[in-house]
Scaffold this motif. Structure first.
Motif, PDB file in Angstrom:
ATOM      1  N   ALA A  50      -6.188  -7.606  -5.289  1.00 20.67           N
ATOM      2  CA  ALA A  50      -5.969  -7.994  -3.900  1.00 20.67           C
ATOM      3  C   ALA A  50      -7.079  -8.931  -3.436  1.00 20.67           C
ATOM      4  CB  ALA A  50      -5.915  -6.750  -3.008  1.00 20.67           C
ATOM      5  N   ALA A  51      -8.317  -8.644  -3.833  1.00 22.65           N
ATOM      6  CA  ALA A  51      -9.445  -9.490  -3.450  1.00 22.65           C
ATOM      7  C   ALA A  51      -9.278 -10.901  -4.015  1.00 22.65           C
ATOM      8  CB  ALA A  51     -10.757  -8.870  -3.941  1.00 22.65           C
ATOM      9  N   ARG A  52      -8.838 -10.998  -5.265  1.00 23.65           N
ATOM     10  CA  ARG A  52      -8.616 -12.316  -5.872  1.00 23.65           C
ATOM     11  C   ARG A  52      -7.491 -13.067  -5.157  1.00 23.65           C
ATOM     12  NH1 ARG A  52      -9.548  -9.184 -10.623  1.00 23.65           N
ATOM     13  NH2 ARG A  52      -7.300  -8.906 -10.935  1.00 23.65           N
ATOM     14  N   THR A  53      -6.458 -12.320  -4.802  1.00 21.03           N
ATOM     15  CA  THR A  53      -5.317 -12.927  -4.104  1.00 21.03           C
ATOM     16  C   THR A  53      -5.734 -13.434  -2.734  1.00 21.03           C
ATOM     17  OG1 THR A  53      -3.758 -11.464  -5.261  1.00 21.03           O
ATOM     18  CG2 THR A  53      -2.991 -12.503  -3.230  1.00 21.03           C
ATOM     19  N   VAL A  54      -6.544 -12.649  -2.030  1.00 25.94           N
ATOM     20  CA  VAL A  54      -7.011 -13.048  -0.704  1.00 25.94           C
ATOM     21  C   VAL A  54      -7.898 -14.286  -0.804  1.00 25.94           C
ATOM     22  CG1 VAL A  54      -8.457 -12.381   1.257  1.00 25.94           C
ATOM     23  CG2 VAL A  54      -6.822 -10.751   0.303  1.00 25.94           C
ATOM     24  N   ARG A  55      -8.771 -14.307  -1.792  1.00 22.36           N
ATOM     25  CA  ARG A  55      -9.666 -15.473  -1.956  1.00 22.36           C
ATOM     26  C   ARG A  55      -8.858 -16.756  -2.175  1.00 22.36           C
ATOM     27  NH1 ARG A  55     -15.255 -16.038  -4.664  1.00 22.36           N
ATOM     28  NH2 ARG A  55     -15.405 -18.271  -5.064  1.00 22.36           N
ATOM     29  N   ALA A  56      -7.834 -16.665  -3.039  1.00 17.00           N
ATOM     30  CA  ALA A  56      -6.993 -17.839  -3.299  1.00 17.00           C
ATOM     31  C   ALA A  56      -6.193 -18.216  -2.060  1.00 17.00           C
ATOM     32  CB  ALA A  56      -6.055 -17.553  -4.470  1.00 17.00           C
ATOM     33  N   ALA A  58      -7.008 -17.660   1.104  1.00 15.95           N
ATOM     34  CA  ALA A  58      -7.896 -18.250   2.110  1.00 15.95           C
ATOM     35  C   ALA A  58      -8.356 -19.642   1.698  1.00 15.95           C
ATOM     36  CB  ALA A  58      -9.111 -17.350   2.331  1.00 15.95           C
ATOM     37  N   GLY A  59      -8.425 -19.882   0.399  1.00 14.12           N
ATOM     38  CA  GLY A  59      -8.947 -21.149  -0.080  1.00 14.12           C
ATOM     39  C   GLY A  59      -7.982 -22.311  -0.013  1.00 14.12           C
ATOM     40  N   GLY A  60      -6.695 -22.029   0.106  1.00 16.96           N
ATOM     41  CA  GLY A  60      -5.736 -23.129   0.161  1.00 16.96           C
ATOM     42  C   GLY A  60      -4.329 -22.691  -0.142  1.00 16.96           C
ATOM     43  N   SER A  61      -3.579 -22.282   0.912  1.00 15.53           N
ATOM     44  CA  SER A  61      -2.192 -21.871   0.729  1.00 15.53           C
ATOM     45  C   SER A  61      -1.328 -23.109   0.544  1.00 15.53           C
ATOM     46  CB  SER A  61      -1.708 -21.092   1.963  1.00 15.53           C
ATOM     47  OG  SER A  61      -1.636 -21.942   3.080  1.00 15.53           O
ATOM     48  N   PRO A  62      -0.135 -22.953  -0.043  1.00 16.56           N
ATOM     49  CA  PRO A  62       0.721 -24.113  -0.278  1.00 16.56           C
ATOM     50  C   PRO A  62       1.382 -24.659   0.970  1.00 16.56           C
ATOM     51  CG  PRO A  62       1.856 -22.107  -0.912  1.00 16.56           C
ATOM     52  CD  PRO A  62       0.437 -21.722  -0.555  1.00 16.56           C
ATOM     53  N   GLY A  63       1.212 -23.996   2.100  1.00 12.58           N
ATOM     54  CA  GLY A  63       1.832 -24.491   3.334  1.00 12.58           C
ATOM     55  C   GLY A  63       2.618 -23.410   4.035  1.00 12.58           C
ATOM     56  N   SER A  64       2.776 -23.575   5.344  1.00 12.54           N
ATOM     57  CA  SER A  64       3.440 -22.552   6.140  1.00 12.54           C
ATOM     58  C   SER A  64       4.904 -22.376   5.776  1.00 12.54           C
ATOM     59  CB  SER A  64       3.331 -22.899   7.635  1.00 12.54           C
ATOM     60  OG  SER A  64       3.939 -24.143   7.895  1.00 12.54           O
TER      61      SER A  64
END
Length: 221
Positions: A50-56, A58-64
């Protein structure tokens, strides 16, 4: 109006944190359902994931527009907070560009009731709008969500309404101030039902909406 057996409670999620109730439903998310991940806050390895998923996230989602991705990130935020015990520790555990504010906002989205998250998953409600809906409590969450569906509210309008509510304006008045009439919906009925509705309303000397309201109260009450 009461809830029947198995129905969701009025305005809060009760399913386990991190469980892909919506994301794992193929009827809603299609092929994405096979990839849905459950985050268990009581399992150290799952918390680490979950921590790795959150970091990714927060770092740059593909878009809303990628609503399923957003819901997965929200689930990871909620599980991480539960697993480590606080928003601050969750942000520190995720690292990168993750902030306390970011985790708090998305964890609240994960806690929205299923019926609202369903509309987020299929794209009827933008995840960015869901973030603002999640800032209010109780039935105001439903009022805002249905207002988005019935009035095509923009994210900016949702944010403004939520700000008014946060300042103490009653939800119905805040919506009304932005041109929303709660309970107003356009229906398309099969011709035979429309004929009978009009006949029943005429015989009862009522407007059709009163006949519909009685029928729905009997059906859903």
């Amino acid at each position: 109006m009461t809830n029947g057996p198995g129905e969701e409670p009025p305005a809060d999620r009760k399913s386990p944190v991190g469980k892909p109730v919506i994301r794992g439903d193929a009827a809603i998310t299609g092929s994405h359902a096979r990839e849905a991940k459950a985050f268990d806050p009581d399992d150290p390895e799952s918390v680490a994931e979950a921590a790795r998923t959150v970091r990714a996230f927060a770092g740059g989602s593909p878009g809303s527009e990628d609503n399923v991705y957003m819901l997965r990130g929200a689930a990871a935020c909620a599980a991480l907070v539960r697993g480590v015990g606080s928003y601050k520790e969750a942000a520190e555990r995720a690292g990168g560009e993750t902030t306390v504010s970011f985790i708090r906002k998305w964890a609240r989205v994960h806690d929205l009731p299923r019926s609202i998250r369903r509309h987020v998953a299929v794209g009827h409600i933008a995840p960015t709008a869901a973030k603002h809906i999640a800032r209010v409590d109780g039935d105001a969450r439903y009022q805002l969500a249905w207002a988005v569906l019935d009035n095509s509210l923009t994210v900016r309008e949702v944010r403004a309404i939520v700000s008014d509510i946060s300042d103490g304006v009653p939800p119905e008045r805040a919506l009304r101030n932005h041109g929303v009439t709660l309970g107003e919906v356009t229906l398309s009925l099969p011709p035979n039902l429309y004929r009978e509705l009009r006949r029943e309303a005429a015989l009862a000397d009522e407007e059709p909406e009163h006949v519909i309201a009685r029928a729905l109260e009997k059906e859903l009450g």
